[in-house]
Write a protein that holds these residues in place. Structure first.
Motif, mmCIF file in Angstrom:
data_model
loop_
_atom_site.group_PDB
_atom_site.id
_atom_site.type_symbol
_atom_site.label_atom_id
_atom_site.label_comp_id
_atom_site.label_asym_id
_atom_site.label_seq_id
_atom_site.Cartn_x
_atom_site.Cartn_y
_atom_site.Cartn_z
ATOM 1 N N ARG A 31 112.279 11.719 105.650
ATOM 2 C CA ARG A 31 111.501 11.559 104.430
ATOM 3 C C ARG A 31 110.215 12.384 104.441
ATOM 4 N N GLY A 32 109.441 12.197 105.497
ATOM 5 C CA GLY A 32 108.183 12.920 105.590
ATOM 6 C C GLY A 32 108.380 14.418 105.715
ATOM 7 N N LEU A 33 109.398 14.801 106.484
ATOM 8 C CA LEU A 33 109.654 16.223 106.687
ATOM 9 C C LEU A 33 110.078 16.902 105.398
ATOM 10 N N ALA A 34 110.839 16.169 104.592
ATOM 11 C CA ALA A 34 111.401 16.779 103.391
ATOM 12 C C ALA A 34 110.376 16.940 102.278
ATOM 13 N N LEU A 35 109.418 16.020 102.229
ATOM 14 C CA LEU A 35 108.512 15.978 101.083
ATOM 15 C C LEU A 35 107.891 17.313 100.691
ATOM 16 N N PRO A 36 107.291 18.052 101.641
ATOM 17 C CA PRO A 36 106.700 19.331 101.235
ATOM 18 C C PRO A 36 107.711 20.290 100.599
ATOM 19 N N PHE A 37 108.943 20.265 101.094
ATOM 20 C CA PHE A 37 109.969 21.145 100.522
ATOM 21 C C PHE A 37 110.313 20.710 99.093
ATOM 22 N N LEU A 38 110.363 19.399 98.891
ATOM 23 C CA LEU A 38 110.649 18.879 97.555
ATOM 24 C C LEU A 38 109.539 19.289 96.589
ATOM 25 N N GLN A 39 108.295 19.149 97.072
ATOM 26 C CA GLN A 39 107.153 19.482 96.221
ATOM 27 C C GLN A 39 107.142 20.959 95.857
ATOM 28 N N ASP A 40 107.549 21.775 96.823
ATOM 29 C CA ASP A 40 107.607 23.206 96.568
ATOM 30 C C ASP A 40 108.611 23.507 95.458
ATOM 31 N N LEU A 41 109.740 22.829 95.510
ATOM 32 C CA LEU A 41 110.788 23.030 94.512
ATOM 33 C C LEU A 41 110.308 22.585 93.132
ATOM 34 N N VAL A 42 109.619 21.466 93.095
ATOM 35 C CA VAL A 42 109.067 20.966 91.832
ATOM 36 C C VAL A 42 108.096 21.986 91.243
ATOM 37 N N GLU A 43 107.261 22.505 92.108
ATOM 38 C CA GLU A 43 106.240 23.435 91.647
ATOM 39 C C GLU A 43 106.864 24.687 91.022
ATOM 40 N N ARG A 44 107.964 25.129 91.639
ATOM 41 C CA ARG A 44 108.570 26.367 91.154
ATOM 42 C C ARG A 44 109.389 26.163 89.878
ATOM 43 N N TYR A 45 110.044 24.998 89.764
ATOM 44 C CA TYR A 45 110.955 24.833 88.625
ATOM 45 C C TYR A 45 110.559 23.712 87.667
ATOM 46 N N ARG A 46 109.520 22.984 87.998
ATOM 47 C CA ARG A 46 108.930 22.020 87.083
ATOM 48 C C ARG A 46 109.912 20.945 86.590
ATOM 49 N N GLU A 47 110.785 20.531 87.482
ATOM 50 C CA GLU A 47 111.663 19.405 87.170
ATOM 51 C C GLU A 47 111.645 18.448 88.360
ATOM 52 N N THR A 48 111.980 17.201 88.110
ATOM 53 C CA THR A 48 111.913 16.180 89.159
ATOM 54 C C THR A 48 112.972 16.398 90.245
ATOM 55 N N VAL A 49 112.525 16.271 91.481
ATOM 56 C CA VAL A 49 113.398 16.470 92.635
ATOM 57 C C VAL A 49 113.547 15.159 93.399
ATOM 58 N N HIS A 50 114.772 14.868 93.849
ATOM 59 C CA HIS A 50 115.025 13.637 94.588
ATOM 60 C C HIS A 50 115.642 13.891 95.955
ATOM 61 N N LEU A 51 115.355 12.962 96.855
ATOM 62 C CA LEU A 51 116.001 12.961 98.167
ATOM 63 C C LEU A 51 116.723 11.622 98.307
ATOM 64 N N VAL A 52 118.001 11.663 98.621
ATOM 65 C CA VAL A 52 118.766 10.421 98.754
ATOM 66 C C VAL A 52 119.532 10.404 100.076
ATOM 67 N N VAL A 53 119.860 9.207 100.522
ATOM 68 C CA VAL A 53 120.794 9.059 101.638
ATOM 69 C C VAL A 53 121.944 8.172 101.194
ATOM 70 N N HIS A 54 123.012 8.222 101.982
ATOM 71 C CA HIS A 54 124.197 7.433 101.688
ATOM 72 C C HIS A 54 124.046 6.062 102.344
ATOM 73 N N ASP A 55 124.432 5.013 101.632
ATOM 74 C CA ASP A 55 124.468 3.685 102.243
ATOM 75 C C ASP A 55 125.540 2.846 101.590
ATOM 76 N N ARG A 56 126.544 2.519 102.346
ATOM 77 C CA ARG A 56 127.575 1.603 101.913
ATOM 78 C C ARG A 56 128.196 1.975 100.572
ATOM 79 N N GLY A 57 128.615 3.228 100.467
ATOM 80 C CA GLY A 57 129.337 3.635 99.267
ATOM 81 C C GLY A 57 128.470 3.922 98.053
ATOM 82 N N GLU A 58 127.153 3.928 98.268
ATOM 83 C CA GLU A 58 126.241 4.279 97.186
ATOM 84 C C GLU A 58 125.184 5.226 97.734
#
Lengths: 259, 259
Positions: free
Chosen positions: B87-114
């Motif tokens: 989570r912490g490691l990914a955040l700066p990369f997510l923010q960078d993507l948001v900054e460049r394309y101005r759309e919301t970015v999400h990080l998800v993991v798999h848990d029990r079929g969802e």
DNA sequence: ACTTCTGTTCTATAATGTCAAACAGCGTTT
DNA sequence: AAACGCTGTTTGACATTATAGAACAGAAGT
């Protein structure tokens, strides 16, 4: 402030005891390990773990057979504070403070005689304080804790002191009840608090309380850093910005200084 | 993928049933209300609530007598993913993507079929997708879900389909098992996925999987926005940046494309 | 091949959670 | 103002239900 522990449903209590033994140091634990630690029989623990697993509150490492906390807890945990706009509303203000003073800023709320960190904005320095959203800390030796406690009734304050004690965390920790009351009285008058290496040597902070629309103190913010950078002069400089930021957040959630 | 529901400890199960009835719409519930909803007797519910209150998992509104979720759950929930550096490691990369394309970015993991949303970085637009960290979503009709599912075994995929079903959320949702398998096969080959208004009309996204040091897909990111802005051309433009970002995050957590 | 761990299954027992009924406090209705 | 209907809460008797101990299965170490 809950004190009695009677009429507690045993199996539910034990289920939460199990969840509570997991922490940062021990992320994965075996059935036997948990059983020993809690003084329960392993088949009892196994049954509880099976139920917790069914709910997704724990999950099993398929290779080692050990258990770890599951994401259902993350889901429930986030549900607690969603819609609780304070966190989202405060974040930009916290970030602004970080940007201006380059030290880590925290937002906490009071819960059962302790403070809980619900948001943080980290400073850029490589030397930064370790902290984690979701963690708890005592009230008597943190800037935020004292800032909140100061605005509660004398009776509430005494309950916290009585149930939680004034455990020393550093040589600077206030361990005398009378001294704490005096300090809280000053905080109440001045509207801000310091933590002068009271929870940990080398860590200082400036904190201020946040009020809701009923003028009730419901949270607090702090800016914290290593004593090296947080000189006496810097601490003085930070008082006004921290109070101002806390005030802005208070206003944002409906506080009006007149009422 | 847990399927049996036998040998579950009743009182613990009921305790979590209680916690689970609280949600964004119904933040505060009374004893009787919960009892009716779960088909239990109110004194049973009361006993369970008392235990949950003892643990701080629920707390009572002193004026209304109703109950709401407590901060202990927030504490436990955060403990699940702390130390979980993704989570912490990914955040700066997510923010960078948001900054460049101005759309919301999400990080998800798999848990029990969802999938579970564990981090987000919001775009600046006033028209933005509603989402909440901690929430769950189905796999068959989300970009991130498909991106993760594509890299699991056929058996795993079939288990998810069988246990969770292919419920239609919009006219575009893939509800045919064969069609889904085909789509996943393409995603596996191309290394990215689209969500073309499959969970909600008007919402499109581009997603890509994240690999750990064992080359196992453990998470996914997506960039999402309203169809108005997410034109076919824009979707094509986003493929490379999303894949690159996912790749960078994968590398950051130890993935090496060679192994 | 033996021991010694582990997680898991099974079953008898009695401890434990459950339910129903009664209680107390508050608002509304009559 | 008295009776009602609604809360959350307390109590106690009963039988359901969680529990603990022993036995099992499999892995790891010796």
């Amino acid at each position: 402030m809950l004190e009695n522990n009677d009429n507690i449903i045993q199996s539910v209590d034990r289920a939460f005891k199990i969840l509570d033994v997991f922490n940062l140091k021990e992320k994965e634990l075996g059935v036997t390990e948990i059983a020993n630690r809690l003084g329960l029989h392993k088949s009892t623990v196994f049954g509880l773990l099976r139920t917790l697993e069914y709910w997704g509150c724990v999950e099993q490492n398929q290779t080692t057979g050990k258990y770890r906390l599951g994401l259902k807890l993350f889901e429930l945990g986030n549900r607690v504070i969603e819609g609780f706009d304070l966190r989202g509303l405060a974040l930009p203000f916290l970030q602004d403070l970080v940007e201006r003073y380059r030290e880590t800023v925290h937002l906490v709320v009071h819960d059962r005689g302790e403070v809980v960190y619900i948001e943080k904005a980290e400073g850029p320095s490589t030397i930064r304080m370790y902290s984690q959203v979701g963690h708890r800390a005592p009230m008597h030796c943190t800037g935020v804790g004292k800032a909140i406690l100061a605005f509660r009734s004398k009776q509430d304050i005494d309950t916290v002191i009585r149930t939680k004690g004034l455990q020393p965390f550093s040589p600077n920790t206030i361990t005398d009840s009378r001294r704490l009351h005096e300090e809280l009285s000053i905080i109440r008058r001045e509207g801000y608090s310091f933590d002068n290496e009271e929870i940990e040597i080398g860590l200082r902070c400036v904190a201020a309380p946040i009020m809701d629309n009923n003028s009730k103190v419901i949270a607090a913010i702090s800016i914290a850093g290593p004593s090296m950078r947080m000189t006496d002069e810097q601490m003085q400089n930070l008082i006004v910005p921290v109070k101002e930021t806390a005030f802005k957040i208070s206003q944002r959630i409906g506080y009006s200084p007149l009422s």
